[in-house]
Scaffold this active site. Structure first.
Site, short mmCIF file in Angstrom:
data_model
loop_
_atom_site.label_atom_id
_atom_site.label_comp_id
_atom_site.label_asym_id
_atom_site.label_seq_id
_atom_site.Cartn_x
_atom_site.Cartn_y
_atom_site.Cartn_z
CB THR C 97 38.07 36.31 16.17
OG1 THR C 97 37.79 34.91 16.15
CG2 THR C 97 39.36 36.56 16.94
CE LYS C 172 40.32 32.50 17.16
NZ LYS C 172 39.94 31.23 16.58
CE LYS C 240 39.18 39.18 12.06
NZ LYS C 240 38.82 38.47 13.31
N1 LIG Z 1 37.20 31.07 8.82
C1 LIG Z 1 37.75 30.46 9.86
O1 LIG Z 1 38.41 29.42 9.71
C2 LIG Z 1 37.59 31.00 11.23
C3 LIG Z 1 37.06 32.26 11.42
N2 LIG Z 1 36.93 32.78 12.68
C4 LIG Z 1 36.41 34.13 12.91
O2 LIG Z 1 35.02 34.11 12.68
C5 LIG Z 1 34.58 35.34 12.16
C6 LIG Z 1 33.85 35.10 10.86
O3 LIG Z 1 34.74 34.44 9.97
P1 LIG Z 1 34.20 33.82 8.59
O4 LIG Z 1 32.88 33.24 8.77
O5 LIG Z 1 35.30 32.98 8.08
O6 LIG Z 1 34.11 35.13 7.72
P2 LIG Z 1 33.32 35.41 6.37
O7 LIG Z 1 34.01 36.52 5.70
O8 LIG Z 1 33.08 34.15 5.63
O9 LIG Z 1 31.91 35.90 6.92
C7 LIG Z 1 31.76 37.15 7.51
C8 LIG Z 1 30.31 37.36 7.82
O10 LIG Z 1 30.16 38.62 8.45
C9 LIG Z 1 29.23 39.41 7.70
N3 LIG Z 1 29.60 40.81 7.82
C10 LIG Z 1 30.84 41.34 7.76
N4 LIG Z 1 30.78 42.65 7.91
C11 LIG Z 1 29.50 42.98 8.07
C12 LIG Z 1 28.81 44.20 8.28
N5 LIG Z 1 29.48 45.36 8.38
N6 LIG Z 1 27.47 44.15 8.39
C13 LIG Z 1 26.82 43.01 8.31
N7 LIG Z 1 27.41 41.81 8.12
C14 LIG Z 1 28.73 41.82 7.99
C15 LIG Z 1 29.35 38.89 6.30
O11 LIG Z 1 28.25 39.27 5.51
P3 LIG Z 1 28.33 39.23 3.91
O12 LIG Z 1 28.02 37.82 3.56
O13 LIG Z 1 27.30 40.20 3.49
O14 LIG Z 1 29.72 39.65 3.53
C16 LIG Z 1 29.44 37.41 6.58
O15 LIG Z 1 28.20 36.90 6.88
C17 LIG Z 1 35.81 36.21 12.02
O16 LIG Z 1 35.93 37.06 13.12
C18 LIG Z 1 36.94 35.20 11.99
O17 LIG Z 1 38.14 35.77 12.47
C19 LIG Z 1 37.28 32.04 13.78
C20 LIG Z 1 37.80 30.77 13.64
C21 LIG Z 1 38.01 30.18 12.36
#
Ligand SMILES: NC(=O)C1=CN([C@@H]2O[C@H](COP(=O)(O)OP(=O)(O)OC[C@H]3O[C@@H](n4cnc5c(N)ncnc54)[C@H](OP(=O)(O)O)[C@@H]3O)[C@@H](O)[C@H]2O)C=CC1
Ligand SMILES: NC(=O)C1=CN([C@@H]2O[C@H](COP(=O)(O)OP(=O)(O)OC[C@H]3O[C@@H](n4cnc5c(N)ncnc54)[C@H](OP(=O)(O)O)[C@@H]3O)[C@@H](O)[C@H]2O)C=CC1
Ligand SMILES: NC(=O)C1=CN([C@@H]2O[C@H](COP(=O)(O)OP(=O)(O)OC[C@H]3O[C@@H](n4cnc5c(N)ncnc54)[C@H](OP(=O)(O)O)[C@@H]3O)[C@@H](O)[C@H]2O)C=CC1
Lengths: 291, 291, 291, 291
Positions: C97, C172, C240
């Protein structure tokens, strides 16, 4: 010199009645709680009355300054109320901040009895009352206003005729609406300044020079930034007044989004125990980030 | 007398640069649109430059006053930007109302080149600029501020050092936050007064005596109640500034509910075609009941 | 079966990549923190990659699901970014997102390299990801969408083409705007019910029958009234997302008063330490009266 | 089968009384405007009464469904009011959405006369009334509720005892508070979608799958996006109901910032002539940018 009565020796009324006496007017005072009457007689020349009716007996002008609409009805109406004793042509001058609707209703009742009615809410706070420097917005007939104004100058710096009965209260509502915006804006400004690590005094000096200046900004920034609120105009009073405005707006069709919102923010202050805090306590709702 | 350059001869810069010249400072001026430069040279003594870089060549102090963050970057950075010509120890004084983040970033770039940076947004509007009576909140090093302040007094009534770089902008944000609350409160107060049929002038006289007084109340009630907004500080500028505050608040954790709401109300004014109206045009959103 | 890569094995991506593998697609996974990759390989069939670039090498489709705009740029751009390895005609499908602006920018960069780009943010939460029952709004070219859709059905219950690039993110935003109003309304309703001493379960049964019904009302009233928030969609994520909407609204001229206000209310939740609480934690701001 | 009276044959009452008759209950109907009574007798079996008192004579249960608190007092109290004729042990069931305070006051008056009182506001709108599928939240004594419930099932899909007198009204307030947030959020979502140029139907299909789903979203998005509001639950009614909630909150200390704000937004809709539009007309306040 006029023959007057003063009903309600609270924070405001005590001093207002005192100024009447100091100016040489005859004053009969009434207060529900007798202790306040004794205190008043220790300081000022006048007479005590046991009921609003007794105080009003023979007076040309009866002033009152009680809490709200219901309090007002209870000192004016009924067997022991002031109206029961007031003579034809005498004037009831209500200094309570009440609803315009109450002013209209009570004025209609007064009229049936040949009594004149002025709604005359005051601004200036306790210090204004002490100094005799209140602003008084008066609603009612022009000629009745003309008779009362010289007497009101005992405690009024500015005494202004606003129009028909209710206009005094409506003016006071405008005052409180403006304050709601100013105080919430100032609270957010100061809160932001704190979160940003600014030197508050320096920031207030700069913004006090121009378009962001306000009485609240000048007189409240310091206590607000220190978190002191045990003085001034109480949140409970403010909500009463804002609700008069919001109720009146349902009638006249005005839209008051910020006023309605700030009124709810004050509800949060009350819930936190701040009902008696100064209106500037809105800032307490805004919390600096933890972690 | 200092050797200066001034970049951006808009509503504000034109007059500020003029005051520098009148005080006897050497001034090289640059403006993107050349016409403004000619107008300026007709009125004031100085020299024209074809690029910010050319203007900045050899100057001890380079002032700029452009629109926003991006404009600022475009006059400071790059081959034709002021930084390219500024000598070590010279000072860039930015009068643009920009983000604190931009001030921090540009200051860091300046530092790498041995250039000093002050963020110095102004308040007081066009009339303050014309009269040389602006309030200037300055962020940056104390000793750099001390060198610049005497020169800034050419157009500053109050020149104040606020703290490290960015502090000037943060102070300006506090100013705009406070204004947002004041203006919306005043708009609702006036709108309510109209809906209630009050004599607006009389009401404003009364409420101007005390706790509801503000610069806006004194200087804007009349034009607001007449519906005149073709002057003053534009809604588009105001939204820019409020968004700096809202963005910064995301960083420092401050809560700005009223500011955020009023910013959206301004969006409604923009949608109605009022982007260039004075900030007091918030009142246009509030409609008197029809039926 | 497609040759795919999946970048970002967070709460969402871990399960989404898992569904790809379960459906029989070839999957190379990358995660910044290596531990997550090991966990994933314990559960699913696929290969590990040490950089986004390595994962993307040779893939027809590269999915990513990271945190925000900056994270996205850091996994797509630069020497080790996915774009560096993606072949002409392959598709980058972004499930993050993010802002519509980021989608537009990154799509333009992709285009220059002959890479296709779809923005495809998801809804449905952790449970939707686990069950492979997400709703996916997709922005980008119709024919690219048509190629990707069958693969996305591995974890999508509803996969919908919304229009040009950015449209997925805009959809979204609409989703989150709606939620802001629903949750704050529900929070006030429950808070009022508590203050009024109502039987909450009974009240929720009644209001769930009609015009006040919502997914949030059905699925969150119980945890909200019990004060449990250690699950679900985090306040930090929500802010965000709301800020993407508020920023986009500055561009498209939409007015979002409630959204802006609720965003600030969430700021208060963050200040109270609730950044990781579920969005339903708005109710914690509303305090039951004391005294 | 019960001997009943029904007072108030408006949009809701007409159908509710009809269902009573269809179920075989004896019904005497009263309506201020006689024309409605004739229409009702054309469709249903029952008797006409010329006053509430006459209707109530001998009834075991007297239902009423009128406009607001004042209307309610005028049909229950006074010489021609229903209370004057009701026998000991009979039940007054009030279906009006009124204040909890009115329910408490009228219940106390009823009690002095040996009459039982239930406040039983309904949800489900005109279509719910026609179909006999209303949700009914009932306040009052458990044993009185138990007697009334089987009769109320004539038009109630869900009839629920909520607690002591007033609880029905308080539940209805919770309902309206929740709706205020949902509708404003949905209005902003749709307005944003329009400003962003999205395909509204597609966007609504996607967001209707999960956390942004609501009855309003499902049943109102289409008419809202087409600008049709000449049906449904009127803004004037909604403001009445929200004001019951806001007044009650002054008493129970609840904080309702969004509710108070949306109430003011509705005031703007009224000022634009939309008092009779459906509550979903909040979207009309949000204007697409011109320029
Ligand atoms: N959680 C939810 O219920 C929902 C989430 N979303 C959206 O989905 C997206 C992901 O959410 P979610 O999975 O919960 O988040 P998490 O924090 O669980 O996961 C984030 C992921 O992004 C990676 N990441 C973040 N920054 C970097 C970077 N600079 N370089 C490389 N990898 C990076 C993290 O790696 P690392 O493991 O190393 O930190 C991790 O794999 C977001 O945009 C969120 O808004 C949408 C609907 C529902
Ligand atoms: N305080 C301030 O700064 C300002 C106040 N006002 C307004 O002025 C009014 C008075 O305020 P303030 O003087 O501060 O209030 P206080 O509470 O100090 O005094 C209230 C007075 O009203 C009397 N009173 C209240 N209810 C009744 C009743 N039912 N019967 C008889 N007497 C009653 C009280 O009597 P008892 O002593 O027996 O309680 C007391 O004399 C309010 O409407 C307030 O909003 C306006 C401007 C500023
Ligand atoms: N007007 C007011 O009352 C007040 C304004 N301010 C702040 O002062 C700043 C200037 O305001 P104001 O003077 O009114 O604005 P104007 O629009 O009148 O002037 C803007 C100036 O910036 C120049 N400029 C803008 N963008 C660029 C660019 N990309 N490259 C080169 N030059 C550029 C313009 O050049 P060109 O002539 O070619 O367009 C012009 O000289 C703003 O940040 C404003 O918020 C602060 C207090 C009061």
């Amino acid at each position: 010199m006029a023959d007057t009565a003063f009903i309600g020796l609270g924070v405001m009324g005590f001093n207002m009645a005192g100024h009447l006496a100091c100016e040489g007017h005859q004053v009969r005072v009434y207060n529900r709680t007798q202790g306040r009457v004794k205190l008043w007689l220790d300081e000022f020349a006048g007479e005590a009355a046991l009921t609003p009716r007794e105080a009003a007996e023979g007076a040309e002008m009866v002033m009152c300054c009680v809490g709200n609409d219901d309090d007002l009805r209870s000192v004016l109406l009924g067997d022991n109320g002031a109206f029961a004793a007031m003579k034809k042509g005498s004037i009831l001058i209500d200094h309570t901040t009440a609803s315009a609707q109450a002013a209209r209703e009570l004025s209609a009742i007064a009229e049936q009895r040949g009594i004149e009615f002025l709604d005359a809410p005051v601004s200036g706070g306790q210090s204004g009352a002490e100094a005799g420097m209140l602003s008084i917005a008066v609603g009612g007939k022009q000629e009745v206003y003309a008779r009362a104004a010289p007497v009101l100058e005992a405690y009024g710096k500015l005494v202004k005729h606003m129009g028909p009965v209710g206009s005094g209260q409506l003016t006071k509502m405008v005052n409180q609406i403006c304050i709601a915006g100013i105080v919430q804006g100032l609270a957010e400004g100061l809160h932001f300044a704190q979160a940003a690590g600014l030197d508050i005094a320096a920031a207030m000096e700069v913004i006090g020079q121009g378009a962001a200046q306000s009485w609240q900004q000048q007189n409240r920034w310091q206590s607000m930034s220190e978190g002191r609120f045990d003085f001034g105009f109480a949140v409970n009073w403010m909500r009463k007044d804002l609700n008069f405005a919001l109720d009146e707006a349902r009638r006249n069709g005005a839209q008051l989004p910020l006023t309605a919102l700030v009124d709810q923010f004050y509800s949060q202050v009350q819930a936190a125990g701040g009902g008696r805090w100064d209106t500037s306590s809105l800032i307490t709702r805004l919390k600096t980030t933890i972690d």
